[in-house]
Design a protein around this motif. Sequence first.
Motif, PDB file in Angstrom:
ATOM      1  N   GLU A  21      -9.489 -12.029 -58.076  1.00  0.00           N
ATOM      2  CA  GLU A  21     -10.157 -12.706 -56.975  1.00  0.00           C
ATOM      3  C   GLU A  21      -9.687 -14.157 -57.038  1.00  0.00           C
ATOM      4  O   GLU A  21      -9.547 -14.723 -58.128  1.00  0.00           O
ATOM      5  CB  GLU A  21     -11.661 -12.621 -57.132  1.00  0.00           C
ATOM      6  CG  GLU A  21     -12.187 -11.200 -57.122  1.00  0.00           C
ATOM      7  CD  GLU A  21     -13.629 -11.119 -57.573  1.00  0.00           C
ATOM      8  OE1 GLU A  21     -14.424 -11.995 -57.174  1.00  0.00           O
ATOM      9  OE2 GLU A  21     -13.937 -10.196 -58.333  1.00  0.00           O
ATOM     10  N   TYR A  22      -9.469 -14.769 -55.880  1.00  0.00           N
ATOM     11  CA  TYR A  22      -8.851 -16.093 -55.864  1.00  0.00           C
ATOM     12  C   TYR A  22      -9.147 -16.811 -54.557  1.00  0.00           C
ATOM     13  O   TYR A  22      -9.567 -16.211 -53.575  1.00  0.00           O
ATOM     14  CB  TYR A  22      -7.332 -15.957 -56.033  1.00  0.00           C
ATOM     15  CG  TYR A  22      -6.716 -15.001 -55.035  1.00  0.00           C
ATOM     16  CD1 TYR A  22      -6.237 -15.448 -53.817  1.00  0.00           C
ATOM     17  CD2 TYR A  22      -6.652 -13.628 -55.311  1.00  0.00           C
ATOM     18  CE1 TYR A  22      -5.701 -14.573 -52.898  1.00  0.00           C
ATOM     19  CE2 TYR A  22      -6.116 -12.736 -54.396  1.00  0.00           C
ATOM     20  CZ  TYR A  22      -5.645 -13.219 -53.197  1.00  0.00           C
ATOM     21  OH  TYR A  22      -5.115 -12.342 -52.279  1.00  0.00           O
ATOM     22  N   TRP A  23      -8.920 -18.116 -54.585  1.00  0.00           N
ATOM     23  CA  TRP A  23      -8.965 -18.933 -53.372  1.00  0.00           C
ATOM     24  C   TRP A  23      -7.540 -19.081 -52.871  1.00  0.00           C
ATOM     25  O   TRP A  23      -6.621 -19.314 -53.649  1.00  0.00           O
ATOM     26  CB  TRP A  23      -9.561 -20.311 -53.650  1.00  0.00           C
ATOM     27  CG  TRP A  23     -11.009 -20.248 -53.976  1.00  0.00           C
ATOM     28  CD1 TRP A  23     -11.590 -20.488 -55.182  1.00  0.00           C
ATOM     29  CD2 TRP A  23     -12.066 -19.914 -53.086  1.00  0.00           C
ATOM     30  NE1 TRP A  23     -12.941 -20.302 -55.099  1.00  0.00           N
ATOM     31  CE2 TRP A  23     -13.266 -19.954 -53.815  1.00  0.00           C
ATOM     32  CE3 TRP A  23     -12.130 -19.565 -51.739  1.00  0.00           C
ATOM     33  CZ2 TRP A  23     -14.501 -19.668 -53.251  1.00  0.00           C
ATOM     34  CZ3 TRP A  23     -13.353 -19.283 -51.183  1.00  0.00           C
ATOM     35  CH2 TRP A  23     -14.519 -19.338 -51.923  1.00  0.00           C
ATOM     36  N   LYS A  24      -7.356 -18.948 -51.576  1.00  0.00           N
ATOM     37  CA  LYS A  24      -6.051 -19.167 -50.954  1.00  0.00           C
ATOM     38  C   LYS A  24      -5.883 -20.657 -50.682  1.00  0.00           C
ATOM     39  O   LYS A  24      -6.845 -21.423 -50.703  1.00  0.00           O
ATOM     40  CB  LYS A  24      -5.954 -18.390 -49.643  1.00  0.00           C
ATOM     41  CG  LYS A  24      -6.057 -16.885 -49.836  1.00  0.00           C
ATOM     42  CD  LYS A  24      -6.001 -16.180 -48.498  1.00  0.00           C
ATOM     43  CE  LYS A  24      -6.219 -14.689 -48.652  1.00  0.00           C
ATOM     44  NZ  LYS A  24      -6.181 -13.989 -47.362  1.00  0.00           N
ATOM     45  N   THR A  28      -9.611 -19.987 -47.891  1.00  0.00           N
ATOM     46  CA  THR A  28     -10.278 -18.696 -47.738  1.00  0.00           C
ATOM     47  C   THR A  28     -10.217 -17.915 -49.044  1.00  0.00           C
ATOM     48  O   THR A  28      -9.388 -18.177 -49.914  1.00  0.00           O
ATOM     49  CB  THR A  28      -9.653 -17.861 -46.600  1.00  0.00           C
ATOM     50  OG1 THR A  28      -8.271 -17.635 -46.893  1.00  0.00           O
ATOM     51  CG2 THR A  28      -9.804 -18.564 -45.261  1.00  0.00           C
ATOM     52  N   TYR A  29     -11.114 -16.937 -49.155  1.00  0.00           N
ATOM     53  CA  TYR A  29     -11.234 -16.116 -50.348  1.00  0.00           C
ATOM     54  C   TYR A  29     -10.306 -14.907 -50.237  1.00  0.00           C
ATOM     55  O   TYR A  29     -10.133 -14.337 -49.164  1.00  0.00           O
ATOM     56  CB  TYR A  29     -12.692 -15.652 -50.462  1.00  0.00           C
ATOM     57  CG  TYR A  29     -12.973 -14.671 -51.570  1.00  0.00           C
ATOM     58  CD1 TYR A  29     -13.210 -15.103 -52.861  1.00  0.00           C
ATOM     59  CD2 TYR A  29     -13.020 -13.306 -51.312  1.00  0.00           C
ATOM     60  CE1 TYR A  29     -13.486 -14.196 -53.873  1.00  0.00           C
ATOM     61  CE2 TYR A  29     -13.297 -12.399 -52.313  1.00  0.00           C
ATOM     62  CZ  TYR A  29     -13.525 -12.854 -53.591  1.00  0.00           C
ATOM     63  OH  TYR A  29     -13.797 -11.966 -54.594  1.00  0.00           O
ATOM     64  N   GLY A  30      -9.704 -14.521 -51.362  1.00  0.00           N
ATOM     65  CA  GLY A  30      -8.847 -13.344 -51.366  1.00  0.00           C
ATOM     66  C   GLY A  30      -9.117 -12.475 -52.578  1.00  0.00           C
ATOM     67  O   GLY A  30      -9.645 -12.935 -53.592  1.00  0.00           O
ATOM     68  N   GLU A  31      -8.760 -11.209 -52.451  1.00  0.00           N
ATOM     69  CA  GLU A  31      -8.938 -10.263 -53.548  1.00  0.00           C
ATOM     70  C   GLU A  31      -7.852  -9.206 -53.465  1.00  0.00           C
ATOM     71  O   GLU A  31      -7.532  -8.705 -52.390  1.00  0.00           O
ATOM     72  CB  GLU A  31     -10.315  -9.613 -53.434  1.00  0.00           C
ATOM     73  CG  GLU A  31     -10.637  -8.645 -54.534  1.00  0.00           C
ATOM     74  CD  GLU A  31     -12.038  -8.068 -54.410  1.00  0.00           C
ATOM     75  OE1 GLU A  31     -12.460  -7.417 -55.362  1.00  0.00           O
ATOM     76  OE2 GLU A  31     -12.699  -8.272 -53.371  1.00  0.00           O
ATOM     77  N   VAL A  75     -10.456 -16.988 -59.568  1.00  0.00           N
ATOM     78  CA  VAL A  75     -11.901 -17.061 -59.828  1.00  0.00           C
ATOM     79  C   VAL A  75     -12.446 -15.800 -60.486  1.00  0.00           C
ATOM     80  O   VAL A  75     -13.530 -15.830 -61.061  1.00  0.00           O
ATOM     81  CB  VAL A  75     -12.702 -17.382 -58.551  1.00  0.00           C
ATOM     82  CG1 VAL A  75     -12.393 -18.773 -58.048  1.00  0.00           C
ATOM     83  CG2 VAL A  75     -12.467 -16.343 -57.464  1.00  0.00           C
ATOM     84  N   GLU A  81     -16.002 -13.171 -63.890  1.00  0.00           N
ATOM     85  CA  GLU A  81     -15.753 -14.561 -63.506  1.00  0.00           C
ATOM     86  C   GLU A  81     -14.855 -15.262 -64.523  1.00  0.00           C
ATOM     87  O   GLU A  81     -15.016 -15.077 -65.734  1.00  0.00           O
ATOM     88  CB  GLU A  81     -17.078 -15.309 -63.390  1.00  0.00           C
ATOM     89  CG  GLU A  81     -16.935 -16.726 -62.885  1.00  0.00           C
ATOM     90  CD  GLU A  81     -18.271 -17.435 -62.766  1.00  0.00           C
ATOM     91  OE1 GLU A  81     -18.239 -18.653 -62.589  1.00  0.00           O
ATOM     92  OE2 GLU A  81     -19.324 -16.778 -62.863  1.00  0.00           O
TER      93      GLU A  81
END
Length: 86
Positions: A21-24, A28-31, A75, A81
């Motif tokens: 899971e990560y921030w672009k 925006t959030y990505g997975e 993240v 986490e």
Amino acid sequence: MIAIRGVLSEMNRPNSVFSLEYWKVDGTYGEKKRLALRRSGNDLSDRKKMNNSGTLKLVDLSSGVPIELYIDFLVGFNGVEINHEL
């Protein structure tokens, strides 16, 4: 919670498949669910490049598409986490 160094160590294990899971860059959030590190055949060289660039060179095993993610933007690893302070 898992330390970022633990995440990187787990990713570098042979045949490791994981989700992230990560921030672009655009905020925006990505997975992604089924990822693996792209390897050139020289593990030491790959790790040095990863550390110097701050990016992970990955392949999405579901689609075969190569992707790059910033280490600092991660993240979550396999639903846990990530703590970048440890």
